[in-house]
Scaffold this active site. Structure first.
Site, mmCIF file in Angstrom:
data_model
loop_
_atom_site.group_PDB
_atom_site.id
_atom_site.type_symbol
_atom_site.label_atom_id
_atom_site.label_comp_id
_atom_site.label_asym_id
_atom_site.label_seq_id
_atom_site.Cartn_x
_atom_site.Cartn_y
_atom_site.Cartn_z
ATOM 1 N N ALA A 116 0.951 -1.221 -0.091
ATOM 2 C CA ALA A 116 -0.023 0.020 -0.015
ATOM 3 C C ALA A 116 0.876 1.277 -0.240
ATOM 4 O O ALA A 116 2.201 1.106 0.413
ATOM 5 C CB ALA A 116 -0.911 -0.084 1.348
ATOM 6 N N GLU B 254 -2.905 4.288 5.645
ATOM 7 C CA GLU B 254 -2.463 4.969 4.666
ATOM 8 C C GLU B 254 -3.284 6.525 4.828
ATOM 9 O O GLU B 254 -2.683 7.537 4.453
ATOM 10 C CB GLU B 254 -2.863 4.433 3.479
ATOM 11 C CG GLU B 254 -2.309 3.073 3.017
ATOM 12 C CD GLU B 254 -0.744 3.092 3.301
ATOM 13 O OE1 GLU B 254 -0.274 4.052 3.161
ATOM 14 O OE2 GLU B 254 -0.039 1.815 3.584
#
Length: 876
Positions: free
Chosen positions: A290, A326
């Site tokens: 990610a 994130e």
């Protein structure tokens, strides 16, 4: 205000460690590029052709010359610069240095200080390397058709592969990106699309809006046959993209995003500054896992897409955690960026801590904080051995920067932040974070800037404490002893350094926030341990526990009376403290500070244990002991004992989900089953075989939560025919999540012939690059033939390495060696030229050598100690 803050810190008595960082200054920030020139804005126009795999581009860079110079050095790798001009007319000669990854522009006359403009034409190629620049990703749809998309991945230093740039995080600038793409492609970048114009031959030029000031590694471009679910929260447009036909599986991730964004806006005190925030699922081949590209977060699809027919409870939790992680970066990392990679922990440690804080806020029944014990143990496992490093470490080149993305930066960083928050208080910590974000928005920082903000909010010298954990390596050991005096326990606390397999550890000293509690009562006292401390509590056998709630980053060693009292009151401790007590006792044995019996004597209490955090730790320790008894007579009685220990909890949970069962029971079930299978439980193995046979006939017969453990158990004992069946089923699976299960199962095979086939299989196109190291490490750790894994990987290594991104090539041989306890494997790894090929390679090799050395020492002590304990307790 700055002067007042500095004066208040100086007035406190704690000295800063010698290696403590200074606050951010541009000129003193480490890096490889000269600071005579700074970019202010980029206009980047590229034409990536997914058919010919060519890349051409033109860029205009507005910059400031700070010191008169006739040379400008920026980053470039694999790009040929065809033309370069200064201020529209003055030509530059271009010299490329492939090793340094730079382009030097030289001018006939010195360029005076002030604003200037550079224009460059360049060309390159699109590669299939899944974590380096702008690459192509070929994948199959659920219907079986072949597709190609374009994906960017620029962290740590690969924006330079798409366009020449000042590719170090401190050189922030704005970006205005356009791309000419196939007309049927969906294009996504950091900012919304401003315009689409025909570009001939079935192509469209997509123009994106200008970004805020940010670092090059945060720029993003993804283009392909994508569709989105749309949402909105806190004045921000949201889109969750997936390959066409799979977008409905992005609904859960989008729902997480919609909850978390308002929470973060309030927590950080700075609203998300971009007009949109996209989540993008990359099919299969995405080695980064990610990436927090500002406004355009990318994920490997298995950590973003949730399919109720195949996804399990662990996937649901992983999606929540990864999205929260994130998104935390959108502030810590994107809005405020570490100045250089020596402070990568400011990005990753903080986002790791914040992902759990947010997940716990929205899912309190998941017991996230007690379960962070596993992450703590992973960090401490690395931090106790000689190859560890300080959270803040000198970074000299890209390979070394890549190696810093490890459990020290992520998990130790997270644990230190958790400890500081617990010490100064959650509300005060949040207020400090708000100061930090507002003061450094669109700029860069060092750790010192964070500590200054938290100190200003708390009135405590946070830097003095925090720097003892971030500027030096290692783990404090708090040694607790007691004496009884007329019905009072007089406690003495002292600190040492906790080490494993380290013959010459450097003596280190910490300022340790220690919380003392009493079983059944909770925390009773907090102290800042500087050397030694004393305190008194009523009662001679009071069950005193240090590191209450496991909020501190240290281990605790108790004298015999204190340990006996805690063992007697085990059930009165909370889950985090039970897991902490067990974990510390086992690691004290690993460090040769206490006997294995001190740990094993605690295990009978687990017959009534139902908490997942405690069981996760225990199952891990049992698997470790099982590995240490390979090839010895002790293994059979140990396995029988371990199976009997787990049996009551497995009887409670069972094979099949019960109506209304907790999320945590759903998570624990596969852990129990897989461990029992590894321990050779005949009933579990037989039932796994039965369920696999039914699954072959009817895939819906096997619940998603059971697929991973059943496949692993079947594969472990597989014949060549069964192995081939598993391989074919993996190749036919359509989702990355399902494929990963089959690859993991193949790595569980016990037969040396099948191990060789698995390693050889990694050279082909079926296993995505981002799964290769996981397969190798799993085979090394979980096989009874780890030396076979090493030999096979060493033999096939050159072909496998070609499939790996530069980020991960250094890890291949160490991953293959990690499970060995053979000094000959250690010697072969040490002498392999690839172990010395780069700074990163040397770091990873040192970690593997420590792991092998630890296992050699441990095996020699564990087997006789375990045999003696089993015999003494009627289990031998």
């Amino acid at each position: 205000m700055k002067w007042l803050l500095a004066a208040s810190l100086t007035a406190l008595s704690f000295p800063l460690p010698a290696g403590a960082e200074a606050p951010f200054r541009f000129d003193s920030t480490p890096g490889q590029l000269p600071k005579t020139v700074t970019p202010t804005s980029y206009v980047v126009d590229i034409v990536p052709d997914p058919n010919t795999l060519t890349l051409t581009g033109h860029e205009t860079i507005d910059l400031t010359v700070r010191t008169s110079t006739d040379k400008m050095v920026l980053n470039d790798i694999d790009l040929a610069i065809a033309d370069a001009k200064l201020d529209g007319s003055e030509p530059a000669t271009v010299a490329l240095d492939t090793r340094a990854q730079t382009a030097t522009l030289s001018f006939a006359h010195p360029v005076p200080p002030g604003p200037h403009r550079i224009e460059l034409d360049f060309r390159g190629t699109l590669k299939d390397t899944p974590a380096a620049g702008l690459y192509y990703d070929d994948y199959k749809t659920e219907g079986g058709s072949q597709k190609r998309m374009l994906v960017s991945q620029f962290e740590v230093a690969d924006a330079r592969r798409m366009f020449p740039c000042w590719d170090e995080p401190v050189f922030k600038a704005t970006f205005r990106l356009s791309a000419v793409l196939p007309a049927d492609f969906t294009a996504i970048s950091n900012m919304p699309i401003e315009s689409r114009t025909p570009a001939g031959a079935g192509r469209t030029k997509v123009q994106f809006a200008t970004t805020p000031r940010m670092s090059t590694y945060l720029l993003a471009l993804v283009a392909g046959d994508m569709r989105a679910l749309d949402g909105h929260a806190a004045n921000t447009a949201m889109h969750a993209y997936a390959p066409a036909g799979e977008q409905d599986q992005a609904g859960y991730a989008l729902s997480v995003e919609q909850k978390v964004l308002p929470y973060y806006n309030e927590y950080f005190g700075v609203p998300f500054p971009l007009p949109k925030l996209d989540l993008i699922a990359i099919p299969g081949n995405y080695a980064a896992g990610a990436m927090e590209n500002w406004g355009a977060i990318t994920f490997v699809d298995s950590t973003m897409l949730f399919d109720p027919t195949t996804s399990d409870a662990r996937t649901r939790e992983t999606i929540h955690i990864d999205v929260a992680h994130e998104m935390a970066h959108q502030w810590s990392g994107d809005l405020v960026t570490m100045a250089w990679w020596n402070d990568i922990w400011l990005n990753e440690g903080f986002a790791t801590w914040m992902q759990f804080k947010a997940t716990d806020h929205f899912n309190p029944s998941w017991e996230i904080w007690p379960r962070q014990h596993a992450a703590r143990e992973a960090a401490m496992g690395q931090d106790a051995v000689p190859s560890t490093h300080a959270i803040e470490q000198p970074i000299h080149d890209v390979s070394q920067a890549n190696s810093a993305f490890d459990v020290i930066s992520y998990q130790k960083g997270s644990q230190v932040i958790r400890m500081i928050e617990d010490w100064i208080g959650p509300d005060v910590f949040r207020d400090g974070m708000r100061r930090y974000m507002k003061a450094h928005a669109y700029s860069s920082t060092t750790s010192a800037d964070l500590w200054a903000a938290l100190s200003a909010a708390s009135g405590k010298n946070v830097a003095a404490v925090a720097n003892t954990f971030t500027s030096q390596p290692g783990i404090p050991l708090v040694v607790l002893s007691r004496q009884c005096d007329h019905g009072t326990s007089n406690l003495t606390l002292a600190q040492e350094r906790f080490t494993i397999h380290d013959p010459h550890p450097a003596p280190l000293h910490w300022l340790v926030p220690v919380t003392i509690g009493v079983a059944g009562r909770g925390p009773v006292q907090r102290i800042l341990l500087d050397g030694k401390a004393s305190l008194s509590l009523p009662g001679c056998d009071t069950p005193v526990k240090a590191n209450w709630g496991e909020n501190g980053y240290y281990r605790t060693q108790y004298d015999a009376p204190s340990l006996q009292s805690l063992a007697a009151h085990y059930a009165a401790l909370g889950p985090a403290d039970r897991a902490n007590l067990l974990g510390d006792q086992f690691e004290l044995f690993v460090a040769d500070r206490q006997s294995l019996a001190d740990y094993l004597n605690l295990l009978p209490a687990l017959k009534a244990e139902t908490d997942i955090a405690v069981w996760t730790d225990t199952l891990n320790r049992l698997r470790t002991l099982d590995r240490l008894t390979r090839g010895t007579p002790t293994r059979a009685p140990f396995r029988a004992y371990a199976q009997s220990l787990i049996a009551p909890e497995f009887a409670r949970i069972g094979w099949d989900a019960k109506p209304g069962e907790s999320f945590l029971d759903a998570l624990l079930r596969p852990e129990l089953i897989q461990t029992l299978g590894q321990l050779g439980d005949p009933q579990v193995i037989a039932e796994a075989d039965r369920r696999f046979a039914a699954f072959r006939q009817n895939p819906s017969s096997l619940a998603p939560n059971l697929r991973e453990p059943v496949l692993a158990i079947v594969a472990h004992h597989a014949s060549a025919a069964t192995y081939d069946l598993l391989r074919k089923m993996g190749e036919q699976a359509t989702s990355t999540e399902e494929k990963t299960r089959y690859f993991a199962a193949m790595a569980s095979a016990e037969d040396p012939t099948l191990i060789a086939r698995t390693v050889k299989y990694l050279e082909g196109d079926q296993v995505p690059s981002n799964s290769i190291l996981r397969v190798v490490f799993s085979a090394s750790m979980n096989s009874d033939n780890p030396d076979t894994v090493w030999a096979d990987v060493q033999k096939e290594g050159p072909a496998i390495r070609r499939k790996l991104a530069p980020l991960t090539q250094d890890i291949l041989l160490p991953a293959a060696a990690m499970g060995s306890s053979n000094p000959e494997v250690a010697e072969a790894l040490r002498n392999d030229p690839l172990s010395n090929d780069s700074a990163g390679a040397r770091i990873w090799a040192a970690r593997a050598l420590d792991a092998i050395g630890t296992q050699v020492e441990l095996k020699n002590r564990a087997q006789p100690a375990l045999a003696a304990w089993l015999s003494a307790n009627g289990a031998g």
